[in-house]
Design a protein around this motif. Structure first.
Motif, short mmCIF file in Angstrom:
data_model
loop_
_atom_site.label_atom_id
_atom_site.label_comp_id
_atom_site.label_asym_id
_atom_site.label_seq_id
_atom_site.Cartn_x
_atom_site.Cartn_y
_atom_site.Cartn_z
N ALA A 62 46.49 28.86 74.92
CA ALA A 62 44.82 27.57 74.76
C ALA A 62 44.31 27.26 76.57
O ALA A 62 42.99 27.65 76.38
N LEU A 63 45.92 27.34 77.57
CA LEU A 63 45.48 26.87 78.76
C LEU A 63 44.39 28.13 79.65
O LEU A 63 43.59 28.03 80.04
N ALA A 64 44.58 29.82 79.08
CA ALA A 64 44.05 30.69 79.62
C ALA A 64 43.21 30.97 79.47
O ALA A 64 42.33 31.57 79.78
N SER A 65 42.97 30.61 78.26
CA SER A 65 41.47 30.51 76.85
C SER A 65 40.52 29.28 78.03
O SER A 65 39.16 30.25 78.38
N ALA A 66 41.19 28.16 78.10
CA ALA A 66 39.98 26.85 79.11
C ALA A 66 39.68 27.91 79.82
O ALA A 66 38.26 27.41 80.15
N GLY A 67 40.18 28.52 80.78
CA GLY A 67 40.27 28.91 82.18
C GLY A 67 39.04 30.15 82.09
O GLY A 67 38.25 29.60 82.65
N GLY A 68 39.31 30.70 81.07
CA GLY A 68 38.47 31.85 80.43
C GLY A 68 36.88 30.92 80.42
O GLY A 68 35.80 31.80 81.31
N ALA A 69 37.10 30.19 79.85
CA ALA A 69 35.80 29.47 79.24
C ALA A 69 35.49 28.96 81.15
O ALA A 69 33.58 28.73 80.98
N ALA A 70 35.70 28.58 81.66
CA ALA A 70 35.46 27.69 82.59
C ALA A 70 35.47 28.58 83.95
O ALA A 70 33.84 28.33 84.24
N MET A 71 35.43 29.69 83.88
CA MET A 71 34.86 31.39 84.65
C MET A 71 33.57 31.15 84.27
O MET A 71 32.93 31.47 85.12
N VAL A 72 33.11 31.53 82.80
CA VAL A 72 32.02 31.77 82.79
C VAL A 72 31.35 31.22 82.67
O VAL A 72 29.77 30.86 83.17
N ALA A 111 34.20 36.17 78.97
CA ALA A 111 35.58 35.15 78.98
C ALA A 111 37.14 35.38 78.65
O ALA A 111 37.99 35.03 78.48
N ALA A 112 36.80 36.66 77.14
CA ALA A 112 37.69 37.13 77.28
C ALA A 112 38.70 37.67 77.96
O ALA A 112 40.39 37.71 78.28
N ALA A 113 38.10 38.14 78.57
CA ALA A 113 38.42 39.02 80.00
C ALA A 113 39.69 38.88 81.11
O ALA A 113 40.72 38.88 81.29
#
Length: 143
Positions: A8-18, A72-74
């Motif tokens: 979940a943390l990694a997913s939030a990180g991907g979303a933050a990057m986008v 975001a997934a990448a």
């Protein structure tokens, strides 16, 4: 195997990057991500910054939901790779770095540009943010 909380943390990180791509906050979040992914190698950090910039440029050049979701997934996958390769002693530091990256994003919890972050709505709700948006909402029955 990665825990659900780290995923979940990694997913939030991907979303933050986008969300940061193409904004004034991009350089800061990109630098945090590059440091996290390079894990101390200055040469790798520079390479990561260039790679992240290319991905962000491609994303802002083609701002559709499919491209954003794919990117975001990448980025999520990149964070997962970093987190799963760490020794147990290194993990708390990396988790803290990733949380700081998320918190520094333009739509981070507590950020003034995200007035609805963490809100709960019960019933019909319409929220609009950003510039040059158009929104039509119809609640209830017409007739």
């Amino acid at each position: 195997m990665i825990s659900e909380s780290l995923l979940a943390l990694a997913s939030a990180g991907g979303a933050a990057m986008v969300q940061a791509a193409g904004t004034d906050g991009w350089n800061a979040i990109r630098d945090r991500a590059a440091r996290l992914m390079a894990r101390g190698s200055h040469e790798d950090e520079a390479s990561e910054r260039r790679r992240l910039d290319r991905a962000a440029a491609a994303l802002t050049d083609s701002p559709d939901e499919g491209a954003a979701g794919s990117q975001a997934a990448a980025w999520q996958a990149g964070f997962v790779v970093v987190l799963t390769r760490l020794e147990d002693a290194e993990l708390p530091s990396a988790v803290a770095e990733l949380r700081a990256l998320i918190d520094s994003g333009p739509i981070a919890p507590g950020n003034a540009s995200a007035p609805f972050a963490g809100s709960t709505f019960h019933g019909p709700t319409a929220v609009q943010t950003g510039d040059n948006n158009h929104q039509e909402n119809h609640f209830g029955h017409s007739g």
